[in-house]
Structure formats: structure tokens, C-alpha cells
Design a protein around this motif. Structure first.
Motif, mmCIF file in Angstrom:
data_model
loop_
_atom_site.group_PDB
_atom_site.id
_atom_site.type_symbol
_atom_site.label_atom_id
_atom_site.label_comp_id
_atom_site.label_asym_id
_atom_site.label_seq_id
_atom_site.Cartn_x
_atom_site.Cartn_y
_atom_site.Cartn_z
ATOM 1 N N ALA A 161 0.835 -1.209 0.000
ATOM 2 C CA ALA A 161 0.000 0.000 0.000
ATOM 3 C C ALA A 161 0.872 1.263 0.000
ATOM 4 C CB ALA A 161 -0.921 -0.009 1.214
ATOM 5 N N LYS A 162 1.919 1.224 0.805
ATOM 6 C CA LYS A 162 2.824 2.375 0.871
ATOM 7 C C LYS A 162 3.519 2.605 -0.477
ATOM 8 C CE LYS A 162 6.741 4.182 3.510
ATOM 9 N NZ LYS A 162 7.720 3.898 4.576
ATOM 10 N N GLU A 163 3.972 1.513 -1.083
ATOM 11 C CA GLU A 163 4.630 1.644 -2.383
ATOM 12 C C GLU A 163 3.672 2.163 -3.444
ATOM 13 O OE1 GLU A 163 6.135 -2.197 -3.179
ATOM 14 O OE2 GLU A 163 7.875 -2.025 -1.831
ATOM 15 N N LYS A 164 2.390 1.734 -3.376
ATOM 16 C CA LYS A 164 1.391 2.204 -4.340
ATOM 17 C C LYS A 164 1.141 3.688 -4.166
ATOM 18 C CE LYS A 164 -3.302 1.267 -5.952
ATOM 19 N NZ LYS A 164 -4.531 0.469 -5.757
ATOM 20 N N ALA A 165 1.010 4.143 -2.882
ATOM 21 C CA ALA A 165 0.779 5.564 -2.628
ATOM 22 C C ALA A 165 1.954 6.414 -3.114
ATOM 23 C CB ALA A 165 0.541 5.782 -1.132
ATOM 24 N N GLU A 166 3.151 5.909 -2.863
ATOM 25 C CA GLU A 166 4.343 6.641 -3.319
ATOM 26 C C GLU A 166 4.384 6.737 -4.835
ATOM 27 O OE1 GLU A 166 7.578 4.578 -1.611
ATOM 28 O OE2 GLU A 166 7.346 5.437 0.404
ATOM 29 N N ARG A 167 4.037 5.642 -5.523
ATOM 30 C CA ARG A 167 4.023 5.675 -6.981
ATOM 31 C C ARG A 167 2.991 6.666 -7.510
ATOM 32 N NH1 ARG A 167 4.470 0.016 -6.502
ATOM 33 N NH2 ARG A 167 2.233 -0.207 -6.902
ATOM 34 N N GLU A 168 1.762 6.662 -6.918
ATOM 35 C CA GLU A 168 0.716 7.589 -7.368
ATOM 36 C C GLU A 168 1.114 9.031 -7.128
ATOM 37 O OE1 GLU A 168 -2.731 6.272 -5.293
ATOM 38 O OE2 GLU A 168 -3.134 4.580 -6.643
ATOM 39 N N ALA A 169 1.708 9.338 -5.955
ATOM 40 C CA ALA A 169 2.142 10.703 -5.652
ATOM 41 C C ALA A 169 3.226 11.159 -6.631
ATOM 42 C CB ALA A 169 2.659 10.775 -4.215
ATOM 43 N N LYS A 170 4.118 10.256 -6.928
ATOM 44 C CA LYS A 170 5.189 10.586 -7.865
ATOM 45 C C LYS A 170 4.641 10.881 -9.252
ATOM 46 C CE LYS A 170 9.599 8.845 -9.554
ATOM 47 N NZ LYS A 170 10.544 7.719 -9.534
ATOM 48 N N ILE A 171 3.662 10.084 -9.691
ATOM 49 C CA ILE A 171 3.047 10.284 -11.010
ATOM 50 C C ILE A 171 2.322 11.617 -11.062
ATOM 51 C CG2 ILE A 171 1.253 9.410 -12.568
ATOM 52 C CD1 ILE A 171 2.049 6.581 -11.612
ATOM 53 N N ALA A 172 1.558 11.960 -9.971
ATOM 54 C CA ALA A 172 0.819 13.227 -9.925
ATOM 55 C C ALA A 172 1.781 14.409 -9.964
ATOM 56 C CB ALA A 172 -0.042 13.274 -8.664
ATOM 57 N N ALA A 173 2.886 14.321 -9.216
ATOM 58 C CA ALA A 173 3.866 15.408 -9.203
ATOM 59 C C ALA A 173 4.495 15.608 -10.588
ATOM 60 C CB ALA A 173 4.941 15.132 -8.166
ATOM 61 N N GLU A 174 4.823 14.503 -11.233
ATOM 62 C CA GLU A 174 5.399 14.611 -12.574
ATOM 63 C C GLU A 174 4.416 15.208 -13.564
ATOM 64 O OE1 GLU A 174 6.596 10.685 -13.468
ATOM 65 O OE2 GLU A 174 8.435 10.746 -12.242
ATOM 66 N N LYS A 175 3.108 14.873 -13.422
ATOM 67 C CA LYS A 175 2.075 15.402 -14.310
ATOM 68 C C LYS A 175 1.914 16.905 -14.121
ATOM 69 C CE LYS A 175 -2.669 14.408 -15.734
ATOM 70 N NZ LYS A 175 -3.875 13.601 -15.473
ATOM 71 N N ALA A 176 1.894 17.366 -12.839
ATOM 72 C CA ALA A 176 1.757 18.798 -12.548
ATOM 73 C C ALA A 176 2.957 19.579 -13.072
ATOM 74 C CB ALA A 176 1.617 18.990 -11.040
ATOM 75 N N ALA A 177 4.153 19.020 -12.927
ATOM 76 C CA ALA A 177 5.358 19.692 -13.413
ATOM 77 C C ALA A 177 5.329 19.847 -14.933
ATOM 78 C CB ALA A 177 6.592 18.908 -12.973
ATOM 79 N N ARG A 178 4.846 18.796 -15.607
ATOM 80 C CA ARG A 178 4.758 18.881 -17.065
ATOM 81 C C ARG A 178 3.748 19.935 -17.512
ATOM 82 N NH1 ARG A 178 5.170 13.190 -16.734
ATOM 83 N NH2 ARG A 178 2.901 12.995 -16.920
#
Length: 582
Positions: A512-529
Motif C-alpha cells: 500500500a505504501k509503495e502504491k501511494a508513493e508511486r501515485e504521488a510521484k506520477i501526480a507530481a510529474e504530471k503537474a510539473a509537465r
């Protein structure tokens, strides 16, 4: 061993020379050769082919001729008789008539059509690299053929002695135990090459007398050791390094007298044959005993594929092996019957796993190795299974029941997922030396055979149904030890289940922790783009707005500059202008 048919042009080139010789009228010998009383040529036929020319210890040179063609065959026979006389000893000289039944079969098999032809057949001793026949391609005279034949004799069985060390090794006992220790003969010579006769002697006495050669140009000190002058050739025979040498005192170094001298000191052919036949029988007997022993050991390994480790040396060997090793941690003192059942589980798992994967199986008495058992997580959890790979530095604890199917599934699924916990063999607790109780170390063949019998044939008969019902109706109360053991088993099972639950929960939380970290990372990369794209768009709009007036002014200037100047219109403009402007 026959030459290739495509090389027949070698023999065709030889035919004109033979015809010239026949025309010259050189006659003095007749064919077949066995009709000549003093011939040195051996007539080759079916009887001596298999045990003579092919498979012999000598070099054979063979004249293949057609007796029906008398002109060429008799001319060649005269030369061949001279070759037989001069090459006597170091080669065997034979003649094969293709007009005879065996010769005709030979010619048909080799597709030979032009005669006479000369071939050399090498010896089979000493593992030759080439057993093919060698064709002669030189001039047809005795001197040339004898020189060619001498080159066909190998010098591999003449030991060249240059130093004291070479001599000591030559005179000493054989390095291999199965070799026969033979007498030695040493030729001291002032020549730089081994003579054909001495090479022929090495082949003649092979296995019965060991021949060495000392050359004056290479080992003068060995001449001095035996008091021999370098200007002459001397032949000595020594039984061993301690024996007094026997010198050859013959008038000439011819083949016949030298062979007679060496035969007196060499081992007899009968003795050598009897020795090697006896040695062969001993080797066959030893091989049969070894095979029987290996079959018994293999049968025992099949019955007990899991080896018990009870010494520090055995444990060190297990950690030094390449590949994966299954280590089963058992407690044989707790219950001997159950321990045998665990060994049968390991045997079944071994048979199943080894169909696809090579894994070594061992077991350790965990009760006598508490420190090691605790290090691998087996203390309090026996029976337990640990897979180790010392070379790659990892180990894995098997979670689950001690059963054949579970061990097989764990080996199939978990071992393919890579490394587990790190393993440092040097950092492990010391292995405690223990006694090897034979009865507990392996399954008993007689006992296993009894268990494999049909149930009606087993020694222990089934009790009657009435007795079974009676026993069921009146169960025997458990003893205090049995109750205590049952409680310990229940506690271990409960602890194991709790450990499983804790492991499952930890895995779920980690996922669960790894999934949350992956989703947060994806959202951050999307906002930066998105932010980066917005800035790029705004910058492009600003630059476009700023560039528009400049482009218009530039275009106007360009138009003005583009209009051509007319002198007439310029003059008219000046006439119409006010006077104050002129």
C-alpha cells in the motif's frame, strides 16, 4: 586406413618410371616373391593382413603389383628385393598381387587401377594421429625408397638423454603404476640424428626394452660418466640405475647381431603378454568392484538423498559448494518415528525437485546446533527448511508446513525470485562437533522395503474391527509428556500462524505504501509537465506580440527602399515647392 580415391594421380605419375625401368631390361627377381629363396619381401594375403600390415607395431611398406603384367611387375620386383634387403629391420617390406583373390578385393575396395603402386602403413602403437596409407612419389630406385621408408618410422619411442636429470628419470621406475619396469639400453653416438635402424629397434622391442640415446654434441658429460669416447658408437644395457652396464662387443652394428644382443637382456614377449593380461584382469576386476560399489552407493543415495551434516568439516563443505543447498533443521531425539517420516518427506521432495532443478539436500540436528538454528530462524520452529546459496551470498527461510508439496512449490516459486537475506559464511556461528548416531542418520533399507510391501504382506497385521471399535470406545488417557508435547506443538503452530499473519500484514502495508508513493510521484510529474507547458505557451504568445510591430515597420521601410528614384519626378517636385523651401 586406405588412401582417398581422388589421390590416384599420385600413383599414375609413378607408372612411366616403372615402364622405363622395364624397357631398360633390368631383371633378376621374379614374382610372386615367395618363390625367391633368399627374399626379404613378405607376401601379403588375407591371413597376414589383419594381424600384420594393419594393427602392427612396425611400419609396413607395400608394393602393389599385377603379376599378369610381367614387364612392369618383374622390373619393380628387382628394385623391391633391394629395398627388402637394405630396409630389413626398421620396416617390414611386403608385396601384394592384385591378380590374386585378396589383392583383387583390395584393388576394388580402394578403386586402384594403375600398378605398380607403393604405399606405407604407419604403426598403431603410441596412439598415432594418422592411420592413413602414405603413397610414395619419388624416383624408383632402392636408395630413394629406403630413405623415404626411414622417414615413416617414428622416433617417439627413442628417449633423447641430454642431462643427468634426464638419465636418472630414464633409468628410474615408471611414473605410472600400471606400466612394466623394463631393462634399458642406451646408445652413445657421435651422430646428430637417430638412425632408422635404432628407431626400428625401438619399435621392435616396444614394451620389452626401453631405448635411450646420448649424442656427443649435446651431452659430453654423460659420455664421461661411463668413460666412453665421443668418436665411436657404443651400446650399453642396464637392468636398472644400480646395475652394472653390459656393453655390446659385436663386430658390426648390423640389425641381426644387435637384435640378438638385446634379446638376451629384454623381457620375453610371453612374460610381457602375461603381465598385461594379468593387469587387464585386475583392472577389469577393480572396475567391476567399483561399478558395484557405485551402484550400491547410488541405491543408498536414492534411498537417503538427504545427507546428514554432523561435523564442522561437512558444514564447511556444504557452504563451499556452488549452487543451491536445502538445509533441513530436524530434532531426531524428540521423536525417532516422526524423524523417519521427515526423512521420507525430504526423499519425496528430492525426487520431485531434481526432475527440473539440481538442489543438494542436507539435514542438521538443530537441537545440537542452537546458535546456527537461531541464526537461520529455525530455533523453536523445527522441522524447518532453509535454502542457501553461499556463492551468491543469500538464504531463504521456507514458511509453511514441512510437506513434500510445500517444499516443491517453494523451490519452484521463491528460488526464481532472486536473492533473499544476505549470507556471510565467515560470520556464521561455529558448528558444534557431534556424534553420528547411525540409526538416525539415514533410512533403513530393510525397514523401507517392509513399508513398501502391500498392506496384507506387512509384518504388522491389522487388528479386527471389533478390537478397533473397542479401542475407540475406550481411549487411553494421554500421558503428561504427551499432553506437554501437544501443548508445545499447539504453541508452535499458533506462533507460526501469528508470524504468517504478521508477515502478510507487513506485506500488505508495504504494498500500500509503495502504491501511494508511486501515485504521488506520477501526480507530481504530471503537474510539473503542465506548468512547464503553460510557461512555454505564455512565452510564445509574448514573443509573437512583440514581433508583430517590428515586422510591420520593417516591411514599410522595405517598400520605400524598393521604389526606384526618377530624375524627372524629382525635378517637378522642386518646381512646385515654395520658394522659402528652395
Amino acid at each position: 586406413f586406405f588412401f582417398a580415391p581422388h589421390k590416384m594421380h599420385f600413383f599414375g605419375a609413378l607408372l612411366p618410371l616403372l615402364l622405363l625401368l622395364a624397357v631398360a631390361g633390368v631383371h633378376g627377381a621374379t614374382v610372386p616373391f615367395h618363390k625367391n629363396a633368399s627374399t626379404s619381401v613378405i607376401t601379403v594375403d588375407q591371413s597376414n593382413w589383419d594381424n600384420g600390415v594393419v594393427g602392427d607395431q612396425y611400419v609396413w611398406i607395400l608394393l602393389i603389383y599385377d603379376a599378369k603384367d610381367r614387364r612392369t611387375s618383374e622390373a619393380a620386383a628387382d628394385v623391391w628385393e633391394g629395398v627388402g634387403t637394405q630396409a630389413k629391420g626398421f620396416v617390414k617390406v611386403g608385396g601384394l598381387d592384385v591378380s590374386q583373390p585378396f589383392g583383387a578385393k583390395f584393388a576394388e575396395h580402394t578403386q586402384m587401377q594403375q600398378f605398380p603402386t607403393i604405399l606405407a602403413f604407419p604403426p598403431v602403437v603410441g596412439r598415432p594421429t594418422n592411420l592413413g596409407a602414405v603413397p610414395y612419389q619419388g624416383q624408383l630406385n632402392v636408395k630413394s625408397i629406403v630413405a623415404w621408408a626411414a622417414k615413416q618410422v617414428p622416433a617417439t619411442h627413442v628417449h633423447i638423454l641430454k642431462t643427468e636429470k634426464n638419465l636418472e628419470k630414464f633409468l628410474g621406475a615408471p611414473q605410472k603404476a600400471e606400466e612394466l619396469d623394463t631393462p634399458k639400453a642406451i646408445l652413445f653416438t657421435n651422430k646428430d640424428k637417430t638412425s632408422p635402424m635404432y628407431k626400428g629397434l625401438s619399435m621392435h622391442f616396444i614394451g620389452r626394452l626401453k631405448l635411450g640415446e646420448v649424442r656427443a654434441s649435446e651431452a659430453q658429460d654423460l659420455f664421461d660418466r661411463y668413460g666412453i669416447e665421443a668418436s665411436s658408437s657404443t651400446l650399453l644395457v642396464l637392468k636398472d640405475k644400480e646395475a652394472e652396464p653390459v656393453k655390446y662387443e659385436g663386430e658390426s652394428m648390423g640389425w641381426t647381431p644387435v637384435v640378438e644382443f638385446l634379446e638376451a637382456h629384454a623381457l620375453s614377449e610371453e612374460y610381457v603378454q602375461e603381465y598385461y593380461e594379468k593387469k587387464h584382469e585386475e583392472q577389469e576386476k577393480a572396475a567391476a568392484e567399483k561399478k558395484k560399489r557405485e551402484e550400491e552407493e547410488e541405491a543408498l543415495r536414492n534411498l537417503n538423498p538427504t545427507e546428514r551434516i554432523h561435523t564442522a568439516e561437512g558444514w564447511a563443505d556444504a557452504l563451499d559448494r556452488a549452487g543451491i543447498t536445502l538445509v533441513a533443521w530436524l530434532d531426531p531425539q524428540a521423536d525417532a518415528v516422526q524423524h523417519k517420516a521427515y526423512l521420507r518427506v525430504l526423499k519425496a521432495a528430492h525426487r520431485r525437485i531434481h526432475k527440473t532443478t539440481k538442489v543438494r539436500f542436507v539435514w542438521v540436528d538443530g537441537a545440537q546446533q542452537p546458535a546456527l538454528a537461531d541464526h537461520f530462524g529455525a530455533a523453536g520452529n523445527m522441522p524447518a527448511v532453509v535454502f542457501v546459496n553461499p556463492k551468491k551470498g543469500w538464504w531463504k527461510f521456507m514458511i509453511g508446513a514441512f510437506a513434500e508439496d510445500r517444499i516443491w512449490r517453494f523451490a519452484r516459486e521463491q528460488l526464481l525470485k532472486g536473492a533473499g537475506k544476505p549470507l556471510n559464511p565467515e560470520g556464521l556461528p561455529a558448528f558444534v562437533e557431534e556424534a553420528n548416531e547411525g540409526g538416525l542418520s539415514q533410512l533403513d533399507p530393510d525397514e523401507e522395503a517392509e513399508l513398501l510391501k502391500p498392506k496384507e504382506e506387512q509384518t504388522k497385521a491389522k487388528p479386527p474391527k471389533e478390537e478397533k471399535k473397542k479401542k475407540k470406545s475406550a481411549p487411553k488417557p494421554p500421558s503428561e509428556a504427551e499432553v506437554k508435547k501437544a501443548e508445545e506443538v499447539a504453541a508452535r503452530n499458533k506462533a507460526r500462524e501469528e508470524e504468517k499473519a504478521a508477515a502478510r500484514k507487513a506485506n500488505e502495508e508495504r504494498r500500500a505504501k509503495e502504491k501511494a508513493e508511486r501515485e504521488a510521484k506520477i501526480a507530481a510529474e504530471k503537474a510539473a509537465r503542465a506548468k512547464k507547458a503553460s510557461k512555454a505557451k505564455k512565452k510564445a504568445t509574448t514573443e509573437a506580440a512583440a514581433a508583430k510591430p517590428k515586422a510591420k515597420a520593417k516591411a514599410t521601410d522595405g517598400e520605400a527602399k524598393a521604389k526606384p528614384s526618377n530624375p524627372y519626378f524629382e525635378a517637378m517636385k522642386k518646381k512646385r515647392a515654395p520658394k522659402d523651401e528652395l
